[in-house]
Design a protein around this motif. Structure first.
Motif, PDB file in Angstrom:
ATOM      1  N   SER A 163       0.835  -1.198   0.000  1.00  0.00           N
ATOM      2  CA  SER A 163       0.000   0.000   0.000  1.00  0.00           C
ATOM      3  C   SER A 163       0.870   1.248   0.000  1.00  0.00           C
ATOM      4  O   SER A 163       2.047   1.200   0.377  1.00  0.00           O
ATOM      5  CB  SER A 163      -0.909   0.026   1.239  1.00  0.00           C
ATOM      6  OG  SER A 163      -0.132   0.141   2.420  1.00  0.00           O
TER       7      SER A 163
ATOM      8  N   SER B 282      -4.412 -10.518  -6.019  1.00  0.00           N
ATOM      9  CA  SER B 282      -5.870 -10.596  -5.885  1.00  0.00           C
ATOM     10  C   SER B 282      -6.461  -9.612  -6.888  1.00  0.00           C
ATOM     11  O   SER B 282      -5.729  -8.863  -7.540  1.00  0.00           O
ATOM     12  CB  SER B 282      -6.296 -10.217  -4.466  1.00  0.00           C
ATOM     13  OG  SER B 282      -6.001  -8.845  -4.214  1.00  0.00           O
ATOM     14  N   ALA B 283      -7.784  -9.565  -6.979  1.00  0.00           N
ATOM     15  CA  ALA B 283      -8.419  -8.610  -7.892  1.00  0.00           C
ATOM     16  C   ALA B 283      -8.067  -7.178  -7.487  1.00  0.00           C
ATOM     17  O   ALA B 283      -7.797  -6.323  -8.329  1.00  0.00           O
ATOM     18  CB  ALA B 283      -9.931  -8.815  -7.891  1.00  0.00           C
ATOM     19  N   GLU B 284      -8.053  -6.926  -6.186  1.00  0.00           N
ATOM     20  CA  GLU B 284      -7.759  -5.585  -5.674  1.00  0.00           C
ATOM     21  C   GLU B 284      -6.275  -5.247  -5.774  1.00  0.00           C
ATOM     22  O   GLU B 284      -5.905  -4.111  -6.070  1.00  0.00           O
ATOM     23  CB  GLU B 284      -8.215  -5.499  -4.214  1.00  0.00           C
ATOM     24  CG  GLU B 284      -8.062  -4.118  -3.599  1.00  0.00           C
ATOM     25  CD  GLU B 284      -8.510  -4.095  -2.154  1.00  0.00           C
ATOM     26  OE1 GLU B 284      -7.631  -3.923  -1.275  1.00  0.00           O
ATOM     27  OE2 GLU B 284      -9.715  -4.260  -1.889  1.00  0.00           O
ATOM     28  N   LYS B 285      -5.436  -6.241  -5.497  1.00  0.00           N
ATOM     29  CA  LYS B 285      -3.983  -6.045  -5.534  1.00  0.00           C
ATOM     30  C   LYS B 285      -3.372  -7.143  -6.396  1.00  0.00           C
ATOM     31  O   LYS B 285      -2.939  -8.177  -5.899  1.00  0.00           O
ATOM     32  CB  LYS B 285      -3.410  -6.072  -4.113  1.00  0.00           C
ATOM     33  CG  LYS B 285      -3.911  -4.898  -3.257  1.00  0.00           C
ATOM     34  CD  LYS B 285      -3.270  -4.868  -1.894  1.00  0.00           C
ATOM     35  CE  LYS B 285      -3.794  -3.680  -1.100  1.00  0.00           C
ATOM     36  NZ  LYS B 285      -3.136  -3.547   0.196  1.00  0.00           N
TER      37      LYS B 285
ATOM     38  N   GLU C 139       2.581   4.520  -7.564  1.00  0.00           N
ATOM     39  CA  GLU C 139       1.890   3.229  -7.623  1.00  0.00           C
ATOM     40  C   GLU C 139       2.082   2.712  -9.033  1.00  0.00           C
ATOM     41  O   GLU C 139       1.628   3.324  -9.998  1.00  0.00           O
ATOM     42  CB  GLU C 139       0.402   3.393  -7.325  1.00  0.00           C
ATOM     43  CG  GLU C 139      -0.354   2.077  -7.452  1.00  0.00           C
ATOM     44  CD  GLU C 139      -1.839   2.218  -7.181  1.00  0.00           C
ATOM     45  OE1 GLU C 139      -2.633   1.705  -7.989  1.00  0.00           O
ATOM     46  OE2 GLU C 139      -2.206   2.834  -6.156  1.00  0.00           O
TER      47      GLU C 139
ATOM     48  N   ARG D  13       1.784  -0.449 -11.819  1.00  0.00           N
ATOM     49  CA  ARG D  13       1.101  -1.695 -12.175  1.00  0.00           C
ATOM     50  C   ARG D  13       1.819  -2.243 -13.405  1.00  0.00           C
ATOM     51  O   ARG D  13       1.522  -1.867 -14.529  1.00  0.00           O
ATOM     52  CB  ARG D  13      -0.387  -1.444 -12.418  1.00  0.00           C
ATOM     53  CG  ARG D  13      -1.098  -1.063 -11.127  1.00  0.00           C
ATOM     54  CD  ARG D  13      -2.570  -0.759 -11.327  1.00  0.00           C
ATOM     55  NE  ARG D  13      -3.165  -0.374 -10.066  1.00  0.00           N
ATOM     56  CZ  ARG D  13      -3.853  -1.178  -9.269  1.00  0.00           C
ATOM     57  NH1 ARG D  13      -4.030  -2.448  -9.607  1.00  0.00           N
ATOM     58  NH2 ARG D  13      -4.370  -0.735  -8.137  1.00  0.00           N
TER      59      ARG D  13
END
Length: 168
Positions: free
Chosen positions: A81, A114-117, A137, A139
């Protein structure tokens, strides 16, 4: 040829030269890269005048014990995070003699996402004794563990170089 790709070694060499001129030192706090950012910097001869220390804080407990990330932050936001990355950078800075700290925490894969992370999500933070704070951040997707880690090193080195090139 060294341990790292040529572009990373060139980036690291530029950082070492720039920080040496400014009289600044660097500390790192690394989770998903496991010390590879420090490794890239110390690949450069003479880096001992710039690299103060590195913290490999792979577990949540290590993040708390070594660099002061709060249990509440990890419980509320998770290890991967913005909040954890920023606390990692500030904690490493406060536990070092460096002027600049860079921290990374993320999911390099192949599992653990996960879908969120998702796999390829990495939070990077930079903090300086001069009050500069930066967060990115990233991706990177799921190109494989090695590629996520190499991309993270490149981004961290970019952050270190940019802050040193900013006029004081």
């Amino acid at each position: 040829m060294g341990l790292y790709p040529a572009d990373i070694e060139a980036q690291a060499a530029s950082i070492i030269a720039t920080y040496r001129k400014r009289g600044w030192m660097i500390t790192t706090a690394e989770s998903c890269t496991g010390g590879l950012i420090s490794g890239a910097l110390t690949e450069i001869a003479g880096s001992s005048s710039v690299v103060d220390r590195g913290f490999v804080t792979y577990t949540n407990q290590a993040k708390m014990d070594l660099i002061g990330v709060s249990a509440n932050t990890v419980e509320t936001f998770g290890a991967v995070s913005k909040e954890t990355a920023l606390q990692m950078a500030h904690g490493a800075l406060m536990r070092s003699d460096a002027q600049v700290a860079v921290a990374v925490t993320g999911i390099a894969g192949p599992g653990g996402g996960s879908a969120e992370k998702p796999v390829g999500l990495v939070h990077l933070a930079l903090a300086t004794r001069h009050g500069t704070v930066d967060h990115r951040e990233m991706r990177y997707g799921d190109p494989g563990r090695d590629e996520v880690r190499l991309a993270t090193i490149r981004t961290a080195l970019d952050m270190l170089l940019k802050v040193a090139q900013t006029p004081a």
